[in-house]
Scaffold this active site. Structure first.
Site, PDB file in Angstrom:
ATOM      1  CB  SER A 277      -0.768   0.162   1.184  1.00  8.98           C
ATOM      2  OG  SER A 277      -1.641  -1.012   1.456  1.00  8.98           O
TER       3      SER A 277
ATOM      4  CD  GLU B 215      -3.817   3.325  -6.315  1.00  6.10           C
ATOM      5  OE1 GLU B 215      -3.851   4.533  -6.184  1.00  6.10           O
ATOM      6  OE2 GLU B 215      -3.219   2.592  -5.158  1.00  6.10           O
TER       7      GLU B 215
ATOM      8  CG  HIS C   3      -2.484  -0.794  -3.458  1.00 11.03           C
ATOM      9  ND1 HIS C   3      -3.146   0.642  -3.258  1.00 11.03           N
ATOM     10  CD2 HIS C   3      -2.944  -1.501  -2.594  1.00 11.03           C
ATOM     11  CE1 HIS C   3      -3.324   0.826  -2.036  1.00 11.03           C
ATOM     12  NE2 HIS C   3      -3.268  -0.558  -1.425  1.00 11.03           N
TER      13      HIS C   3
ATOM     14  CG  ASN D 219      -4.059   5.237   0.232  1.00  9.40           C
ATOM     15  OD1 ASN D 219      -5.101   5.145   0.666  1.00  9.40           O
ATOM     16  ND2 ASN D 219      -3.369   4.225   0.740  1.00  9.40           N
TER      17      ASN D 219
HETATM   18  P1  NAD Z   1      -1.559 -10.008   6.856  1.00 11.68           P
HETATM   19  O1  NAD Z   1      -0.536  -9.755   8.220  1.00 11.68           O
HETATM   20  O2  NAD Z   1      -2.963 -10.036   7.196  1.00 11.68           O
HETATM   21  O3  NAD Z   1      -1.027 -11.079   6.043  1.00 11.68           O
HETATM   22  C1  NAD Z   1       0.455 -11.188   5.654  1.00 11.68           C
HETATM   23  C2  NAD Z   1       0.484 -12.784   5.516  1.00 11.68           C
HETATM   24  O4  NAD Z   1       1.903 -12.872   4.741  1.00 11.68           O
HETATM   25  C3  NAD Z   1       0.781 -13.478   6.828  1.00 11.68           C
HETATM   26  O5  NAD Z   1      -0.081 -14.373   6.953  1.00 11.68           O
HETATM   27  C4  NAD Z   1       2.241 -13.875   6.986  1.00 11.68           C
HETATM   28  O6  NAD Z   1       2.481 -14.820   7.683  1.00 11.68           O
HETATM   29  C5  NAD Z   1       2.439 -13.899   5.514  1.00 11.68           C
HETATM   30  N1  NAD Z   1       3.889 -13.914   5.032  1.00 11.68           N
HETATM   31  C6  NAD Z   1       4.854 -13.502   5.800  1.00 11.68           C
HETATM   32  N2  NAD Z   1       6.109 -13.786   5.043  1.00 11.68           N
HETATM   33  C7  NAD Z   1       5.893 -14.294   3.894  1.00 11.68           C
HETATM   34  C8  NAD Z   1       6.520 -15.065   2.658  1.00 11.68           C
HETATM   35  N3  NAD Z   1       7.813 -14.828   2.798  1.00 11.68           N
HETATM   36  N4  NAD Z   1       5.964 -15.551   1.886  1.00 11.68           N
HETATM   37  C9  NAD Z   1       4.455 -15.675   2.032  1.00 11.68           C
HETATM   38  N5  NAD Z   1       3.691 -15.204   2.902  1.00 11.68           N
HETATM   39  C10 NAD Z   1       4.334 -14.539   3.903  1.00 11.68           C
HETATM   40  O7  NAD Z   1      -1.525  -8.516   5.850  1.00 11.68           O
HETATM   41  P2  NAD Z   1      -2.226  -8.033   4.864  1.00 11.68           P
HETATM   42  O8  NAD Z   1      -3.220  -7.199   5.393  1.00 11.68           O
HETATM   43  O9  NAD Z   1      -2.962  -9.043   4.174  1.00 11.68           O
HETATM   44  O10 NAD Z   1      -1.282  -7.144   3.802  1.00 11.68           O
HETATM   45  C11 NAD Z   1      -0.429  -7.701   3.161  1.00 11.68           C
HETATM   46  C12 NAD Z   1      -0.200  -6.395   2.147  1.00 11.68           C
HETATM   47  O11 NAD Z   1      -0.954  -6.212   1.541  1.00 11.68           O
HETATM   48  C13 NAD Z   1       0.813  -5.550   2.856  1.00 11.68           C
HETATM   49  O12 NAD Z   1       1.613  -5.096   1.997  1.00 11.68           O
HETATM   50  C14 NAD Z   1      -0.150  -4.447   2.839  1.00 11.68           C
HETATM   51  O13 NAD Z   1       0.330  -3.253   2.941  1.00 11.68           O
HETATM   52  C15 NAD Z   1      -0.984  -4.523   1.671  1.00 11.68           C
HETATM   53  N6  NAD Z   1      -2.353  -4.268   1.720  1.00 11.68           N
HETATM   54  C16 NAD Z   1      -3.237  -4.334   2.969  1.00 11.68           C
HETATM   55  C17 NAD Z   1      -4.596  -3.759   2.768  1.00 11.68           C
HETATM   56  C18 NAD Z   1      -5.431  -3.905   4.203  1.00 11.68           C
HETATM   57  O14 NAD Z   1      -6.245  -3.346   4.235  1.00 11.68           O
HETATM   58  N7  NAD Z   1      -4.954  -4.920   4.872  1.00 11.68           N
HETATM   59  C19 NAD Z   1      -5.129  -3.096   1.604  1.00 11.68           C
HETATM   60  C20 NAD Z   1      -4.159  -3.029   0.426  1.00 11.68           C
HETATM   61  C21 NAD Z   1      -2.877  -3.794   0.498  1.00 11.68           C
END
Ligand code: NAD
Length: 646
Positions: A114, A147, A135, A186
């Protein structure tokens, strides 16, 4: 393809991809985490199936999802990898380093980050041209926007492939052509949250006033403080801190006292002992300076456009689909007037000397060159100021084929294609300005898979005076009187104003799961686009009164039985049936169809004698046409006629 991470975003992305028909491997670092993600997908698919929003069974979709813990085998055959691991640069770099080693040479490597730099993530690989930002918004299953972000070295080929992939998921991509912090969505959201926080910090407004004014006066889906409470005040705080931007004191105080929003029970509002975000229209004293907030968002938009990060269309699509804004910020700025926005920023800068107010060069340039917005005929967008031919529309798409099929798509899927005054204005403008001679048939449909149109947009009702409201938009009449046959293609909800638009069409074909109704009575209103009279004439008093008085919905089968629609057909047969209708209309004799439409529309409201007189007049008129000669000749020669409308 492969998704890395089975968390919030990872499992959602894997689900979306599988629904779209791709085989996907979802990988996380431990098998428990993978199983949890898989169960979340199962749960979500069940929900979609319950709502009848899956074309296949849950099992069929699940059969396309494999899970993995080991990276090497998970990405060995992938042509696309989407990384959705936690938001830490060191981790992302480590992952992309591994991907560089194990993913096929021609694979596209995408990150769902993000806020982190795509360029820096790509630097961990030996193939930065193949790395791109993708994104998705949370939750991916619901949110239509993605995005597609260029890092400094991302090739067009990579970005275009990512863009097309997003389209193939049925989502809407926008290009973010430079790797700027916050990307597009954002970046515009920043001031929406922060400026009201500065105003509250400075004692110039209250939290409730700000939220009430932005929602009830300006039509945003959620007040800035309510939204911060929902996403977590600390989240915005940390983003600002990391970007080195000053933090409004009221935000810092909340973080210090650990009142972070809903998740801690209290933030700007109290969710435990209080009533939560309970502001209402009456909290808007009219004093809150909404222009100050919108001017800052418009300034950010100008910066994005001026720096070549995104087009005004991309910015607007981004904030509509990503944030649920009622309209794009560039359009809104054009409506407000870019000169007024510039003046506001200059005044605020003069008064406060704060760094957030200096107007962006692109904004200054637009104003200095006279491109001050809609009234001037040009601003972020060009407007059709000479009224000559259809303009450039923001809420509808249209296409006129060589054969003469004019396809009109209501394009507000994020609001179930609700008819706002602007959208109705665009329909009116399109049908009034298109060259009717080049058209032989018109179809209307709604974007997305949920609704033809779920009604009128009630967001702006509070601001309207009774006399404004009585001035019923001419769009319904324009549709009804358009000289060519019109067909409403209905998939999903067709309610209120949406139903009235469908009724203004000559014919209606719907999928069996569509629903119809006139719910206006539930708001203390009545149908205002011709609904009461149309329904009366079409269904008879008994059924029309049932629909209007009870305000409830009926299914497509009953609608067909009642004569509200021509056909209710299973979803899989819909396109075929529509095509058959359209073929007949496209190849029918244009003049005879025009006369038939006119005589039947006008005859319905005339006495029988007058109506019969209209009919004979029309009949006589058609006797001297080439089309009649062609029709009779083709009949004799047992071939298909080719009508020209002469
Ligand atoms: P999350 O913590 O819910 O999930 C992340 C997962 O990735 C975890 O289960 C973790 O164990 C796993 N992980 C760690 N290392 C890894 C690896 N080497 N290979 C595979 N998996 C691995 O986080 P999230 O909310 O899903 O966010 C993930 C990404 O998406 C981030 O970059 C975040 O900025 C982005 N994002 C989040 C949102 C949101 O609202 N949550 C929205 C858009 C983008």
């Amino acid at each position: 393809m492969t998704v890395l991470g089975a968390g919030n975003m990872g499992h959602g992305i894997a689900e979306v991809v599988a629904i779209a028909g791709y085989d996907v491997v979802m990988r996380d670092v431990e098998s428990d985490l993978v199983s949890e993600g898989y169960e979340s997908i199962e749960w979500s698919l069940e929900k979609l199936a319950e709502k009848d929003r899956l074309d296949e069974s849950v099992e069929e979709v699940l059969s396309r999802i494999d899970t993995a813990v080991e990276l090497e085998s998970a990405v060995a055959d992938a042509d696309l990898v989407i990384e959705a691991a936690p938001e830490r640069m060191d981790l992302k770099k480590e992952i992309f380093g591994e991907l560089d080693e194990h993913a096929p040479d021609d694979a596209i490597l995408a990150s769902n980050t993000s806020s982190l730099s795509i360029t820096e993530i790509a630097s961990a690989t030996s193939r930065p041209e193949s790395v791109v930002g993708m994104h998705f918004f949370n939750p991916p299953v619901k949110m239509a926007l993605v995005e597609v972000i260029y890092g400094t070295e991302t090739s067009d080929e990579t970005a275009e492939a990512a863009y097309e992939f997003v389209e193939s998921l049925g989502k809407t991509p926008i290009y973010v052509r430079k790797d700027v912090s916050g990307f597009v969505v954002n970046t515009v959201l920043g001031p929406y949250i922060a400026e009201p926080a500065w105003m509250v910090s400075g004692g110039e407004a209250t939290v409730r006033e700000a939220d009430a004014a932005m929602v009830h006066r300006r039509g945003y889906p959620m007040g800035p403080f309510e939204l911060s409470d929902l996403t977590g005040i600390d989240v915005g705080y940390h983003v600002r801190e990391e970007a080195g931007r000053p933090i409004p004191p009221v935000m810092a105080e909340k973080v210090e006292s650990d009142e972070l929003g809903r998740k801690t029970g209290a933030g700007y509002y109290d969710y435990e002992s209080g009533e939560g975000a309970n502001y209402g229209a009456s909290d808007d004293s009219g004093e809150f300076d909404t222009l100050r907030v919108e001017a800052r968002m418009a300034n950010e938009a100008a910066r994005l456009v001026g720096d070549g990060v995104a087009t005004p269309e991309a910015v607007d699509t981004g904030v509509r689909l990503g944030l649920g804004f009622p309209e794009g910020i560039c359009r809104r700025a054009d409506d407000i007037g870019l000169d007024a926005i510039l003046e506001k920023l200059e005044t605020l800068h003069g008064e406060t000397d704060e760094e957030r107010f200096p107007p962006d060069d692109h904004l200054v340039e637009l104003v200095e060159s006279g491109r001050t917005g809609r009234e001037a005929g040009e601003g972020f967008y060009e407007y059709d100021s000479d009224g000559d031919g259809p303009g450039d529309y923001r809420l509808l798409n249209y296409d006129l084929s060589e054969e003469g099929l004019l396809e009109v798509e209501l394009d507000r899927p994020e609001r179930m294609n609700a008819l706002s005054t602007d959208l109705l204005g665009e329909i009116d403008d399109l049908l009034s300005s298109v060259d009717a001679e080049a058209v032989r048939c018109v179809t209307f449909e709604g974007a997305g898979d949920r609704a033809f149109s779920a009604g009128a947009d009630i967001g702006g009702f509070a601001d309207r005076s009774p006399t404004d409201a009585m001035d019923v938009t001419p769009a319904f009449e324009t549709v009804e009187e358009f000289p060519r046959p019109t067909l409403a293609k209905i998939e999903g909800y067709c309610l209120g104003g949406g139903l009235e638009l469908a009724l203004a069409c000559d014919l209606r074909v719907a999928t069996e799961d569509s629903e119809f109704g006139s719910p206006e009575i539930n708001l203390g209103l009545i149908p205002g686009g011709g609904g009461t009279q149309k329904l009366l004439r079409m269904l008879g008093e008994t059924r029309a009164k049932e629909l209007v008085f009870r305000g409830n919905r009926i299914g497509a089968e009953r609608a067909e039985e009642w004569g509200l629609i021509n056909r209710a057909v299973p979803a899989e047969e819909f396109d075929e049936v529509v095509r058959e209708f359209v073929d007949d209309l496209l190849h029918g004799p244009p003049l005879a169809l025009e006369v038939a439409k006119k005589v039947m529309n006008e005859g319905a409201d005339a006495s029988l004698d007058a109506a019969l007189a209209m009919e004979s007049q029309g009949f006589g008129l058609l006797f001297s046409t080439d089309d009649l000669r062609e029709g009779t000749a083709a009949f004799r020669e047992k071939r298909d006629p080719e009508f020209t409308g002469e």
